[in-house]
Motif scaffolding. Structure first.
Motif, PDB file in Angstrom:
ATOM      1  N   ARG A 107      32.951  14.637 -19.895  1.00  0.00           N
ATOM      2  CA  ARG A 107      34.299  14.978 -20.321  1.00  0.00           C
ATOM      3  C   ARG A 107      35.437  14.187 -19.918  1.00  0.00           C
ATOM      4  N   LEU A 108      35.250  13.694 -18.649  1.00  0.00           N
ATOM      5  CA  LEU A 108      36.342  12.553 -18.054  1.00  0.00           C
ATOM      6  C   LEU A 108      35.518  11.417 -17.539  1.00  0.00           C
ATOM      7  N   ASP A 109      35.712  10.473 -18.269  1.00  0.00           N
ATOM      8  CA  ASP A 109      34.884   9.047 -17.718  1.00  0.00           C
ATOM      9  C   ASP A 109      35.841   8.232 -16.721  1.00  0.00           C
ATOM     10  N   PRO A 110      35.255   8.569 -15.422  1.00  0.00           N
ATOM     11  CA  PRO A 110      36.206   7.871 -14.535  1.00  0.00           C
ATOM     12  C   PRO A 110      36.024   6.382 -14.297  1.00  0.00           C
ATOM     13  N   TRP A 111      35.150   5.630 -15.091  1.00  0.00           N
ATOM     14  CA  TRP A 111      35.043   4.166 -15.155  1.00  0.00           C
ATOM     15  C   TRP A 111      35.940   3.562 -16.288  1.00  0.00           C
ATOM     16  N   GLN A 112      36.376   4.398 -16.930  1.00  0.00           N
ATOM     17  CA  GLN A 112      37.157   3.952 -18.114  1.00  0.00           C
ATOM     18  C   GLN A 112      38.153   2.754 -17.939  1.00  0.00           C
ATOM     19  N   PRO A 113      38.982   3.238 -16.989  1.00  0.00           N
ATOM     20  CA  PRO A 113      40.036   2.507 -16.545  1.00  0.00           C
ATOM     21  C   PRO A 113      39.900   1.120 -16.018  1.00  0.00           C
ATOM     22  N   ALA A 114      38.587   0.862 -15.521  1.00  0.00           N
ATOM     23  CA  ALA A 114      37.889  -0.325 -15.195  1.00  0.00           C
ATOM     24  C   ALA A 114      37.644  -1.411 -16.427  1.00  0.00           C
ATOM     25  N   ASP A 115      37.413  -0.752 -17.319  1.00  0.00           N
ATOM     26  CA  ASP A 115      36.819  -1.406 -18.482  1.00  0.00           C
ATOM     27  C   ASP A 115      37.847  -1.683 -19.935  1.00  0.00           C
ATOM     28  N   TYR A 269      42.215  -0.544 -27.309  1.00  0.00           N
ATOM     29  CA  TYR A 269      41.160   0.328 -27.934  1.00  0.00           C
ATOM     30  C   TYR A 269      39.915   0.195 -27.046  1.00  0.00           C
ATOM     31  N   ARG A 270      39.380   1.172 -27.253  1.00  0.00           N
ATOM     32  CA  ARG A 270      38.130   1.211 -26.306  1.00  0.00           C
ATOM     33  C   ARG A 270      37.127   0.256 -26.782  1.00  0.00           C
ATOM     34  N   LEU A 271      36.541  -0.248 -25.660  1.00  0.00           N
ATOM     35  CA  LEU A 271      35.472  -1.489 -25.697  1.00  0.00           C
ATOM     36  C   LEU A 271      34.404  -0.836 -25.362  1.00  0.00           C
ATOM     37  N   ALA A 272      33.248  -1.687 -26.007  1.00  0.00           N
ATOM     38  CA  ALA A 272      31.857  -1.763 -25.650  1.00  0.00           C
ATOM     39  C   ALA A 272      31.517  -2.480 -24.371  1.00  0.00           C
ATOM     40  N   PRO A 273      30.592  -2.105 -23.914  1.00  0.00           N
ATOM     41  CA  PRO A 273      29.298  -0.933 -24.237  1.00  0.00           C
ATOM     42  C   PRO A 273      30.040   0.128 -23.615  1.00  0.00           C
ATOM     43  N   ALA A 274      31.224   0.212 -22.792  1.00  0.00           N
ATOM     44  CA  ALA A 274      31.628   1.463 -22.375  1.00  0.00           C
ATOM     45  C   ALA A 274      31.900   2.741 -23.627  1.00  0.00           C
TER      46      ALA A 274
END
Length: 413
Positions: A107-115, A269-274
């Motif tokens: 629900r909350l991806d804490p690693w997203q700000p690093a990606d 925009y959101r990046l892969a593979p995240a």
């Protein structure tokens, strides 16, 4: 010296703790791997704090404990210190496994700000923690042996030095990528014409920078700019690591477009593979909806929304244009079809990371898959199978140009 039974005995200092270990290449590599693995999430704490304070504090705590453990094991390298640092690395790795492979924090991806610059930054941090964990285990379990010869020590360093360089480069690059948001503007939901939050899929805030023409006296046509980078690299910024990795052409295009009276909206925009396909396309569609839905507040013309993309950003722009909802589309150096035949290793790797091997997904991400009937006017300049896409659109009656004057094309459209 003291005499016992008429003999002198040499003074031996008491040993109150375990003897220190050598700072050999395995220990140094493990320490720098742990250091990089701690600095990467630490660099993202500031961006994470603006969204999820609990996870920001958790990441900061884990990073601080690991940094202290690294200082201790380098300052006094004992087997106990090595074991403790290995446990800390394992704990940080467990946090990553829980949130990414297992999806327990979906629900909350804490690693997203690093990606936000490199889509696999968190994977690099996890790999460094794996190296640190096993490196410290090797050091902690190694049997005591006499001081090795100079030849043996030098040979060990020569053999493992490339590994040390790789660990240092990975940690430094990951920290720079994860900390890119430290110097940027704070995303805001206020429609102030600066940096805006245009969408929040799965709780992940996505930023948009809007540059307005001068003088800003009327509702301006707007160009949505989509950066390249193989769906794996890059961000919305005109400078910095994201622009460098994605080969951004934003600045000259932005200046040419604003000179003709366009507003330019550049997005993350959101990046892969995240985030796997179709996440980037969903984000691009959300940006179009945001621009149209908030056109009055942003002083934009909702009937004149266009898109420009470079590389795979051009692929996203082309897919948006296939719906006919945009006034015009410019796809620059954009692949029109995704396959593995004849691709270089780097391109194959980016396709695998972003799209995988599923033929259905590869077709869904390829503009050539879709009928061109009703599509927006296109400017196509370079890219894999771009000529085939131009012919495909022309056969469907869509106006297509291959001129390099993007600003002129969009102004005429």
């Amino acid at each position: 010296m003291k005499v016992v039974d008429g003999q002198r005995s040499a003074y031996r200092p008491s040993t109150t703790g375990p003897p220190p270990l050598r700072r050999g290449p395995v220990l140094v590599i493990a320490a720098f791997a742990a250091l990089g693995g701690a600095l990467i999430p630490a660099a993202a704490v500031s961006a994470l704090w603006r969204v999820w304070q609990f996870y920001a504090m958790l990441f900061g705590l884990f990073a601080a404990v690991e940094l202290v453990a690294v200082v201790v094991v380098l300052g006094w390298p004992t087997r106990k210190a090595a074991r403790n640092t290995a446990l800390v690395a394992l704990a940080v790795l467990a946090l990553w496994v829980a949130s990414r492979p297992l999806g327990l924090l979906a629900r909350l991806d804490p690693w997203q700000p690093a990606d936000t610059v490199v889509g696999f930054t968190d994977y690099a941090a996890a790999a460094l923690q794996v190296i640190a964990f096993f490196g410290f285990l090797v050091v902690a379990r190694r049997r005591a042996h006499p001081w090795p010869s100079t030849f043996r020590r030098v040979s060990a360093w020569v053999v493992l030095f490339p590994v040390l360089l790789l660990v240092l480069a990975t940690g430094a690059a990951g920290t720079v990528a994860a900390g890119d948001n430290l110097t940027g503007k704070t995303a805001s939901t206020l429609l102030d014409g600066g940096t805006l939050e245009y969408c929040r899929p799965d709780g992940i805030p996505l930023a948009m920078d809007i540059t307005r023409p001068r003088p800003d006296t009327r509702a301006a046509p707007v160009v949505l700019f989509l950066h390249g980078g193989g769906f794996v690299l890059g961000n919305r910024k005109p400078a910095g690591p994201g622009a460098l990795l994605a080969g951004s052409r934003l600045v000259p295009l932005r200046d040419a477009l604003t000179a003709r009276g366009f507003a330019v909206a550049s997005i993350d925009y959101r990046l892969a593979p995240a985030a796997r396909w179709p996440a980037p396309l969903e984000d691009a569609k959300c940006a179009v909806r945001f621009l149209k839905g908030n056109a009055a507040a942003l002083n934009l013309d909702p009937a004149r929304v266009t898109a420009v993309g470079t590389g795979t950003g051009g692929t996203l722009a082309a897919l948006l244009g296939m719906t006919g909802e945009l006034k015009a589309v410019a796809a620059l150096d954009a692949p029109a079809e995704f396959d593995f035949a004849g691709q270089d290793p780097l391109t194959r790797a980016s396709i695998l990371l972003a799209l995988g091997r599923d033929p259905a997904t590869l077709r869904a991400a390829s503009p050539l898959t879709y009928p061109g009937t009703g599509a927006s006017p296109f400017l196509i300049e370079g890219g894999r199978k771009s000529a085939e896409l131009a012919d495909h659109l022309r056969a469907a009656g869509v106006p297509v140009t291959t001129s390099g004057d993007v600003a002129g094309f969009l102004a005429s459209a």
